[in-house]
Design an enzyme around this catalytic site. Structure first.
Site, mmCIF file in Angstrom:
data_model
loop_
_atom_site.group_PDB
_atom_site.id
_atom_site.type_symbol
_atom_site.label_atom_id
_atom_site.label_comp_id
_atom_site.label_asym_id
_atom_site.label_seq_id
_atom_site.Cartn_x
_atom_site.Cartn_y
_atom_site.Cartn_z
ATOM 1 N N LYS A 181 9.194 0.938 9.162
ATOM 2 C CA LYS A 181 9.863 0.130 8.134
ATOM 3 C C LYS A 181 10.536 0.984 7.062
ATOM 4 O O LYS A 181 10.016 2.055 6.715
ATOM 5 C CB LYS A 181 8.834 -0.772 7.465
ATOM 6 C CG LYS A 181 8.620 -2.048 8.221
ATOM 7 C CD LYS A 181 7.778 -3.007 7.392
ATOM 8 C CE LYS A 181 7.444 -4.227 8.223
ATOM 9 N NZ LYS A 181 6.250 -4.893 7.739
ATOM 10 N N PHE A 182 11.642 0.479 6.541
ATOM 11 C CA PHE A 182 12.353 1.091 5.413
ATOM 12 C C PHE A 182 12.774 2.529 5.696
ATOM 13 O O PHE A 182 12.846 3.363 4.800
ATOM 14 C CB PHE A 182 11.508 1.020 4.116
ATOM 15 C CG PHE A 182 11.015 -0.368 3.821
ATOM 16 C CD1 PHE A 182 11.927 -1.397 3.617
ATOM 17 C CD2 PHE A 182 9.665 -0.660 3.786
ATOM 18 C CE1 PHE A 182 11.492 -2.689 3.372
ATOM 19 C CE2 PHE A 182 9.221 -1.955 3.539
ATOM 20 C CZ PHE A 182 10.143 -2.970 3.330
ATOM 21 N N ARG A 183 13.017 2.816 6.974
ATOM 22 C CA ARG A 183 13.460 4.151 7.402
ATOM 23 C C ARG A 183 12.446 5.243 7.097
ATOM 24 O O ARG A 183 12.778 6.414 7.022
ATOM 25 C CB ARG A 183 14.841 4.504 6.800
ATOM 26 C CG ARG A 183 15.890 3.481 7.173
ATOM 27 C CD ARG A 183 17.295 3.932 6.954
ATOM 28 N NE ARG A 183 18.236 2.900 7.392
ATOM 29 C CZ ARG A 183 18.712 2.796 8.629
ATOM 30 N NH1 ARG A 183 18.363 3.661 9.539
ATOM 31 N NH2 ARG A 183 19.537 1.821 8.946
ATOM 32 N N LEU A 184 11.182 4.821 6.913
ATOM 33 C CA LEU A 184 10.125 5.819 6.692
ATOM 34 C C LEU A 184 9.491 6.124 8.049
ATOM 35 O O LEU A 184 8.316 5.846 8.305
ATOM 36 C CB LEU A 184 9.102 5.289 5.683
ATOM 37 C CG LEU A 184 9.715 5.036 4.299
ATOM 38 C CD1 LEU A 184 8.704 4.390 3.358
ATOM 39 C CD2 LEU A 184 10.234 6.335 3.696
#
Ligand SMILES: Cc1cc2nc3c(=O)[nH]c(=O)nc-3n(C[C@H](O)[C@H](O)[C@H](O)COP(=O)(O)O)c2cc1C
Length: 206
Positions: A181-184
């Site tokens: 998620k969220f490019r993490l």
């Protein structure tokens, strides 16, 4: 696959890369619409200019990653010149990427012969008929070449052309990337100083 979609739980806990790669490839074989073994192959030319194109992974074990091609093609000449290459798999359905880097060796004649023999007859003729990566005057010239080799090998086995064989990338780096998620995203890289060395594992910022 576990409930959170990660192979064997958290893949970053994996102690070595080959087993993990095999699991990811198996999952890709079940989920991708076609060519789960398709992979981008990067090489560099004699001026250091990178080049990239797709190939199909045709063999994989703890010795490395094998693909087949015409050794007189652009990629063939670049690999024979630099003796190094890199791969990048992207499995869209799984939102995963695997990167591989390392020195390259040529597979044995016996290995190449065995694989060549599994190819469809038309593909074996094609290996003779195509002067891969060199200028082709017309589609007709290619069809004529196919017809000539089809006649030449009408009876009996089709031998493997001497210029057609396999390369094995012997990895010194294999990086696994999984969408989060969220490019993490999760990234772990297995590194070793040479193909004979022992793996170190490094987690990296996404
Ligand atoms: C999905 C896919 C798989 C391919 N697999 C191979 C392959 O295994 N071997 C090969 O020589 N070319 C393969 N090709 C064609 C190469 O991408 C490329 O066009 C060709 O090998 C010439 O590349 P070069 O001029 O850099 O040598 C494939 C292309 C695609 C799109």
């Amino acid at each position: 696959m576990s409930a959170n979609g990660l192979t064997g739980g958290d893949f970053t806990e994996s102690g070595e890369p080959f087993k993990l790669f095999r699991e990811w490839l198996k999952e890709a074989e079940a989920s991708e619409v076609n060519d789960p073994n398709a992979v981008a192959l990067a090489t560099v030319d004699e001026d250091g200019l990178p080049n990239v194109r797709m190939v199909l992974l045709k063999g994989f074990d703890t010795d490395g990653f094998v693909f087949y091609t015409n050794f007189e093609s652009q990629k063939g000449r670049e690999i024979l010149g630099q003796k190094k290459a890199a791969l990048c798999f992207h499995w869209k359905t799984l939102r995963r990427q695997v990167r591989v880097r390392g020195p390259v060796e040529i597979v044995t004649d016996a290995e190449a012969d065995a694989y060549f023999a599994t190819r469809a007859r038309g593909s074996r003729i094609g290996a003779w008929a195509s002067k891969q990566s060199r200028p082709l005057e017309s589609r007709f010239a290619l069809e004529k070449s196919v017809a000539e080799y089809t006649a030449r090998y009408a009876i009996g086995e089709i031998p493997r052309p001497s210029y057609w064989s396999g390369f094995r990338i012997r990895p010194t780096s294999i990086e696994f990337w999984k969408d989060q998620k969220f490019r993490l995203h999760d990234r772990i890289e297995f590194r070793r100083p040479s193909p004979e060395g022992t793996w170190d594992k490094v987690r990296m910022y996404p």
